[in-house]
Design a protein around this motif. Sequence first.
Motif, short mmCIF file in Angstrom:
data_model
loop_
_atom_site.label_atom_id
_atom_site.label_comp_id
_atom_site.label_asym_id
_atom_site.label_seq_id
_atom_site.Cartn_x
_atom_site.Cartn_y
_atom_site.Cartn_z
N GLY A 410 26.49 7.67 -19.05
CA GLY A 410 25.56 8.53 -18.33
C GLY A 410 24.23 7.90 -18.01
N GLY A 411 23.79 6.97 -18.84
CA GLY A 411 22.49 6.32 -18.64
C GLY A 411 22.38 5.09 -19.52
N ILE A 412 21.23 4.46 -19.45
CA ILE A 412 20.99 3.18 -20.12
C ILE A 412 21.10 3.34 -21.64
CG2 ILE A 412 19.27 1.38 -20.51
CD1 ILE A 412 18.16 2.15 -17.67
N MET A 413 21.78 2.37 -22.27
CA MET A 413 22.01 2.40 -23.72
C MET A 413 21.24 1.30 -24.46
SD MET A 413 24.20 4.91 -24.19
CE MET A 413 25.26 4.67 -25.62
N ILE A 414 21.32 0.08 -23.94
CA ILE A 414 20.64 -1.05 -24.56
C ILE A 414 19.81 -1.73 -23.48
CG2 ILE A 414 20.90 -3.23 -25.80
CD1 ILE A 414 23.62 -2.27 -26.78
N GLY A 434 18.35 6.93 -30.24
CA GLY A 434 19.56 7.74 -30.14
C GLY A 434 20.83 6.95 -30.00
N VAL A 435 20.72 5.63 -29.79
CA VAL A 435 21.90 4.78 -29.60
C VAL A 435 22.07 3.89 -30.83
CG1 VAL A 435 22.97 2.99 -28.17
CG2 VAL A 435 21.54 4.77 -27.11
N GLN A 436 23.24 3.96 -31.47
CA GLN A 436 23.50 3.17 -32.66
C GLN A 436 24.65 2.19 -32.39
OE1 GLN A 436 23.44 5.45 -36.48
NE2 GLN A 436 23.34 7.22 -35.13
N PRO A 437 24.35 1.03 -31.80
CA PRO A 437 25.41 0.06 -31.53
C PRO A 437 25.86 -0.63 -32.81
CG PRO A 437 23.29 -0.85 -30.89
CD PRO A 437 23.03 0.54 -31.37
#
Length: 642
Positions: A410-414, A434-437
């Motif tokens: 949906g949108g930018i993660m990293i 909110g992003v846990q790679p």
Amino acid sequence: MSEISTQPARVRTLEEYHAAYQQSVADPDAFWGAAAEAFTWRRKWDTVRGGQFSPEGQSTWYEGARLNITENCLDRHLEQRANKLAIIFEPNDTKTRHLRLTYRELYTQVCQFANVLKKNGVQKGDRVVLYMPMIPQLALAVLACARIGAVHGVIFAGFSATAIADRINDAEAAFVLTADGLNRGAKQIPVKSVVDEALEQCPSVRRVIVVEHTSWPVQMKPGRDVWYHDEVKDVEKECPAEEMAAEDPLFILYTSGSTGKPKGVVHTQAGYMVWADYTFRNVFQVEENDVYWCTADIGWVTGHTYGLYGPLLAGSTTLLFEGVPTFPSPGRFWEVIDKHNVTIFYTAPTAIRSLMATPLDNVLSYSLSSLRILGSVGEPINEEAWHWYDQHVGKGRCPIVDTWWQTETGGIMISAMAGITPSVPARAGLPLPGVQPVLLNQDGSEIEGNNQEGYLAIKGSWPGIIRTTWGDHERARQTYFQPYPGYYFTGDGARRDENGLYRIIGRVDDVINVSGHRFGTAEIENAINESEFVIESAVVGYPHDVKGQGIYAYVICQNGVPTTDIDIQRAEASIIEAVVAQIGRIAKPDKIQLVSGLPKTRSGKIMRRILRKVAEGETSNLGDVTTLLDPLVVDEIVAGKK
């Protein structure tokens, strides 16, 4: 410059980033609840997050909330920004005057378009397919669908009639919005006639609304086709926004997978809205007076999130561009930036590399002094292109954000946050709050520490996560959530460097990334196999100086390998024609090698590893081939490499 006032506080320092990130992981409900407070809601949510990576691969966000995304893109800005520019349209033809729409004008025209849709029978929940040029009416149509609760499905106006029909039939769309034709650089494309051909296979379509753009003659089918300019004459300039549930579908966007059939990725109302807004404002560090330009077509997810929804949610000015980077000259991008005082520029490495290949005067002839932030999207930007972009476009003073994300996210993660978090060539950077790679081994165990490489997956959910694939949730579950239970599997490999920055290595499945657009190998192979000359084919990606990855096709012909130039040319032309007809010119193979056989195991599996190595130029270190059904075919393939 001041911060856009209707939004919550933005991350402004590295310390604030670390604090925001820690809070987003430790207490995501509080973090994302606060992020959503500034929006207009008909009813607030009961729970922020739900169904977190259940065995069915289903997540929900802001369950119980009621809203309409266009009230947040348009209505809520009218008090403070009615006369502010919302959209600048730069047409393909430099002799044609550009168009400017204020937020008030955009609001009015979206309402009128929405009323045209309702007049023609479009109702809440109906699927509406859009196959249109990059013109203002495309943006109006997308927002008009959202206004009345219809599910929009934009198809890039470069796909073939067969590809359009596949998508219309999968979505069971009853309505199509199109135009008479389009201009793309020096090319003219008869858009309506492509749609007409597609609709011969689409029994679900009841109405086609046609926008006049090129004034070309078209066939209008009585009872089905109507002109937009006729329909809009007598409609009201106000259209109440339909109240939507948080998890109602907003749009379907088709993306290629490792199997032949494209996947209809579904994004819903509330979570997508919050994610688009938060990522847009934070990655690009948007200020009130920015003029923002994302060069992506609205037919791709980048155009959805960062050409349209993100900027309008934030109350920004967004530029829509109909043309191509090299028409009428390779200085077109830079001319447009100077003309409209663009401050934030977001484009693809493919475009940058193509412009690098032209004389430097094409960029040095322009000031570009308005620019303050540069972005890259679609694929990892190589170091040479990054430095050229930095030196010649950004003049060494503009932070570069190399953004990694997918249609499904949906949108930018990293990505770097411009001027806030580290921006290093060939690194996407740190994850957004909110992003846990995580990096995974093949067995699904997490790889700890830095200077490590593995499969990139995401632990936990985020507001913009894919909800399902249209009409086939099992496919979404198997593709994204089943490979590594408890994680969203990206299909990409990645490396985490000594500073914890992520570098995206590339696809680990049978998907080729061509100029930022993903194509499944099976999808292309199925198209190639439609050629009357072809028995079987195998497609792999290989490094391409401009596109990032090119398409290399190994093809077995009906009557063996052609030996004369004329027969080779006929076979190759037929193969290209089949791909263009089934998918579109954007999927045309760059190299075609006609072979007598393919390297297969005794069980019949094609050893793509070998084909990929040959395509990449490796001809000696091909690994063990003794287990193949016919090891000698490898020698033939190596000898005939293109």
